[in-house]
Design an enzyme around this catalytic site. Sequence first.
Site, PDB file in Angstrom:
ATOM      1  CB  SER A 183      21.007  56.732  43.555  1.00 34.37           C
ATOM      2  OG  SER A 183      22.601  56.438  43.630  1.00 34.37           O
ATOM      3  CG  HIS A 211      16.902  56.036  45.114  1.00 39.88           C
ATOM      4  ND1 HIS A 211      16.625  57.175  44.854  1.00 39.88           N
ATOM      5  CD2 HIS A 211      18.207  56.123  45.615  1.00 39.88           C
ATOM      6  CE1 HIS A 211      17.731  57.980  44.851  1.00 39.88           C
ATOM      7  NE2 HIS A 211      18.737  57.192  45.573  1.00 39.88           N
ATOM      8  CE  LYS A 242      17.507  59.665  48.137  1.00 41.97           C
ATOM      9  NZ  LYS A 242      17.941  61.095  48.091  1.00 41.97           N
TER      10      LYS A 242
HETATM   11  N1  PMP Z   1      21.341  56.400  50.106  1.00 40.00           N
HETATM   12  C1  PMP Z   1      21.174  56.556  48.751  1.00 40.00           C
HETATM   13  C2  PMP Z   1      21.192  55.276  48.072  1.00 40.00           C
HETATM   14  C3  PMP Z   1      20.807  57.799  48.151  1.00 40.00           C
HETATM   15  O1  PMP Z   1      20.904  58.010  47.049  1.00 40.00           O
HETATM   16  C4  PMP Z   1      20.829  58.924  49.190  1.00 40.00           C
HETATM   17  C5  PMP Z   1      20.613  60.575  48.689  1.00 40.00           C
HETATM   18  N2  PMP Z   1      21.007  60.645  47.529  1.00 40.00           N
HETATM   19  C6  PMP Z   1      21.266  58.796  50.534  1.00 40.00           C
HETATM   20  C7  PMP Z   1      21.398  57.497  51.050  1.00 40.00           C
HETATM   21  C8  PMP Z   1      21.236  60.031  51.547  1.00 40.00           C
HETATM   22  O2  PMP Z   1      20.032  60.421  51.808  1.00 40.00           O
HETATM   23  P1  PMP Z   1      19.872  61.774  52.495  1.00 40.00           P
HETATM   24  O3  PMP Z   1      19.588  62.604  51.154  1.00 40.00           O
HETATM   25  O4  PMP Z   1      18.402  61.563  53.265  1.00 40.00           O
HETATM   26  O5  PMP Z   1      20.894  62.343  53.190  1.00 40.00           O
END
Ligand code: PMP
Length: 390
Positions: A183, A211, A242
């Site tokens: 991320s 992502h 996302k």
């Molecule tokens: N996994 C990754 C790699 C993320 O970047 C994120 C969100 N930043 C999440 C899980 C969590 O997802 P959510 O925003 O739907 O809670």
Amino acid sequence: MNLENLFQSWEKQLSILDGDDLLRRLPEIESVATGKIKMNGREIIQLASNNYLGLNIETTVIAAGQRALSEYGTGASGSRLLSGNLNLYQKLEDQISGLKQTEATLVFSTGYQANLGLISTLCQPGDLILSDALNHASIIDGCRLSKANRQIYRHCDLEHLSHQLSEITSSSRRWIITDGVFSMDGDIAPLPEILELAHQWNAYVIVDDAHGFGVLGPDGGGVTSHFGIEDDRIIHVGTLSKAVAGLGGYVSGKRIMIDLLINRCRPFIFTTGLPPSVIAAATEAIELIMTQPGRRQRLLDHADYLRVQLRQLGFSVPFGETQILPVIIGNSFQTKQLANQLLELGVFAPAIRPPTVPPNTARLRLCPIATHTQHEIKLVVEAFATCLEK
Ligand code: PMP
């Protein structure tokens, strides 16, 4: 400790963060338009959004949400095991299973809960989890909650992972857990090689494709589609917040695993289901992901252009092939300064600082949106060039 002391201890914690340039404040966004947001009364180019494909304000996506809102009301009214399992879920889960080439999918209320629930349900005390050093916080928290043994392998370092696997002496179950696209760095996990190791050492692989889903692969199926991989050893997890531009998470894989999660997974069982408008909007967004590959191409073209231009200006931007571009600055204060200058010039790219990223690697994390115009992307490059002159 009396109340006064308690408040003072909180104040102290915050002033330490402030002294280290690590204090965070919530930026207020007043409205959202195509590729832009309004802040302090000014229109600004949005370059920090996970809404990669611009589906958040797409007419048919909004209309699908509105229809569900009228038909089913505002909230789910309960957990999915009680009154919250609206028939809208079926199509959404089938779509995800189709894109992930799996037997079944379970939608959670967030991606965070999906990771927390999946890992803490499947990985048992006595199991061994091997986790990439840059995995998302929700994976780290899922591992902690699971009470399984944990080892961290160096980021995307196959030799280190292989070494750790070869040192296991017990017959415990082994889990390799990795982000699909990382991320904060935007690099892609070497999934084919990880899978090879998993076969060699009889391990299972959990891939968080938060992502990659909707962005990578010819059909938008994400990192497994990008590599052309289909394997029962892989358990897919991801988010609808996302590229899908809504809210929710998913786990996808064997039907038997989904049945186990429905029965055992506390972050699934003990929370309210998604609002109907959110489920219906996500379903329409995925429909567009499957039928409009041009959005993905446009997004990745914008990212490539930005990467080349910013590198030419002398910024530290690693080579990459995804929509996430880290501009590594290092020092938190300087990163904040650059973010403030960009904001003055009409570009929203806030500073990402520790503990979100490792110490001394503060950065701007740039993410273009498929619906940005070429002109807007050029304005971004110009803004960076102006900051350099200053
Ligand atoms: N996994 C990754 C790699 C993320 O970047 C994120 C969100 N930043 C999440 C899980 C969590 O997802 P959510 O925003 O739907 O809670």
